[in-house]
Design a protein around this motif. Structure first.
Motif, PDB file in Angstrom:
ATOM      1  N   THR A 128       0.928  -1.165  -0.073  1.00  0.00           N
ATOM      2  CA  THR A 128       0.020  -0.124  -0.181  1.00  0.00           C
ATOM      3  C   THR A 128       0.745   0.905   0.054  1.00  0.00           C
ATOM      4  N   LEU A 129       0.665   2.818  -0.884  1.00  0.00           N
ATOM      5  CA  LEU A 129       1.440   3.433  -1.261  1.00  0.00           C
ATOM      6  C   LEU A 129       0.689   4.158  -0.179  1.00  0.00           C
ATOM      7  N   SER A 130       0.862   5.310   0.295  1.00  0.00           N
ATOM      8  CA  SER A 130      -0.201   6.230   1.016  1.00  0.00           C
ATOM      9  C   SER A 130       0.596   7.697   0.341  1.00  0.00           C
ATOM     10  N   CYS A 131      -0.379   8.500   0.261  1.00  0.00           N
ATOM     11  CA  CYS A 131      -0.630  10.081  -0.273  1.00  0.00           C
ATOM     12  C   CYS A 131      -1.469  11.127   0.463  1.00  0.00           C
ATOM     13  N   ARG A 132      -1.041  12.049   1.291  1.00  0.00           N
ATOM     14  CA  ARG A 132      -1.535  13.019   1.506  1.00  0.00           C
ATOM     15  C   ARG A 132      -1.129  14.418   1.462  1.00  0.00           C
ATOM     16  N   GLN A 133      -2.439  15.028   1.249  1.00  0.00           N
ATOM     17  CA  GLN A 133      -2.401  16.538   1.137  1.00  0.00           C
ATOM     18  C   GLN A 133      -2.703  17.255   1.586  1.00  0.00           C
ATOM     19  N   THR A 134      -2.635  18.468   2.010  1.00  0.00           N
ATOM     20  CA  THR A 134      -2.748  19.378   3.041  1.00  0.00           C
ATOM     21  C   THR A 134      -3.377  21.180   2.193  1.00  0.00           C
ATOM     22  N   ASN A 135      -3.933  21.224   1.048  1.00  0.00           N
ATOM     23  CA  ASN A 135      -4.496  21.998   0.772  1.00  0.00           C
ATOM     24  C   ASN A 135      -5.788  22.274   0.065  1.00  0.00           C
TER      25      ASN A 135
END
Lengths: 113, 113
Positions: B20-27
């Motif tokens: 599992t590859l994770s990605c988070r964006q905060t905009n």
């Protein structure tokens, strides 16, 4: 189907020269066109985009690109080139309303001091 | 400036493994994308999403699943990893899905032995 061609896998220039990286696209209707840059070991960064209007668009880091509908091209230019411009450059195409962006294979630019 | 964070930076697994590859964006961007980068191919779109719970199929989806659990988080799942999935994976986000600048994460290098 849409496609993007960057015919030059590698371009080498000396510092101070003018650079022009070629990009052609295949799509029958009006495209949205982008250039991104990837410095060694880094992620991609946005340089500029053409959506509509003036054929010449200016971007960050002194780059500009010219949209030519007549030959389906969107070449990236800069003068003079600096050694810090050494990077891989990607041209990208978005079909209006499609939400998908298609990238070319990229051109690795090396600027010699 | 948009912040897109990927984890892990590097991952090694064996054929048939689960990744599992994770990605988070905060905009607070609506759109998120998963790309893979391979020499000679540029970036190829695997999956994308325009909001929590939504998933759209990209250009090279075979062997990949994805899930958007919140507006911030987008995961890429390889349930039976194969050596052909050895690649550099980038997550990106944009405010809207058309004519928008993509903001990229720093990438995850996946090796499948």
């Amino acid at each position: 189907a849409q496609s993007v061609d960057q015919p030059d896998a590698h371009v080498t220039l000396y510092e101070g020269a003018s650079l022009e990286l070629r990009c052609s696209y295949s799509y029958s209707a009006a495209p949205y066109l982008f250039w991104y840059v990837q410095y060694p070991g880094q992620s991609l960064q946005f340089l500029l985009k053409y959506i509509t209007g003036d054929a010449v668009v200016k971007g960050t880091k002194g780059f500009e690109a010219e949209f030519r509908k007549s030959n389906s091209s969107f070449n990236l230019k800069k003068s003079p080139a600096h050694w810090s411009d050494s990077a891989k450059y990607f041209c990208a195409l978005e079909v209006y309303g499609n939400e998908k962006i298609t990238f070319g294979a990229g051109t690795k630019l090396t600027i010699k001091p | 400036e948009a912040a897109v964070t990927q984890s892990p930076r590097n991952k090694v697994t064996v054929t048939g493994g689960n990744v599992t590859l994770s990605c988070r964006q905060t905009n607070s961007h609506n759109y998120m994308y998963w790309y893979r980068q391979d020499t000679g191919h540029g970036l190829r779109l695997i999956h994308y999403s325009y909001g929590a719970g939504n998933l759209q199929i990209g250009d090279v989806p075979d062997g990949y699943k994805a899930t958007r659990t919140t507006q911030e988080d987008f995961f890429l799942l390889l349930e039976l990893a194969s050596p052909s999935q050895t690649s550099l994976y980038f997550c990106a986000s944009s405010e809207r899905g058309s004519a928008e600048t993509l903001y990229f994460g720093s990438g995850t290098r996946l090796t499948v032995l």
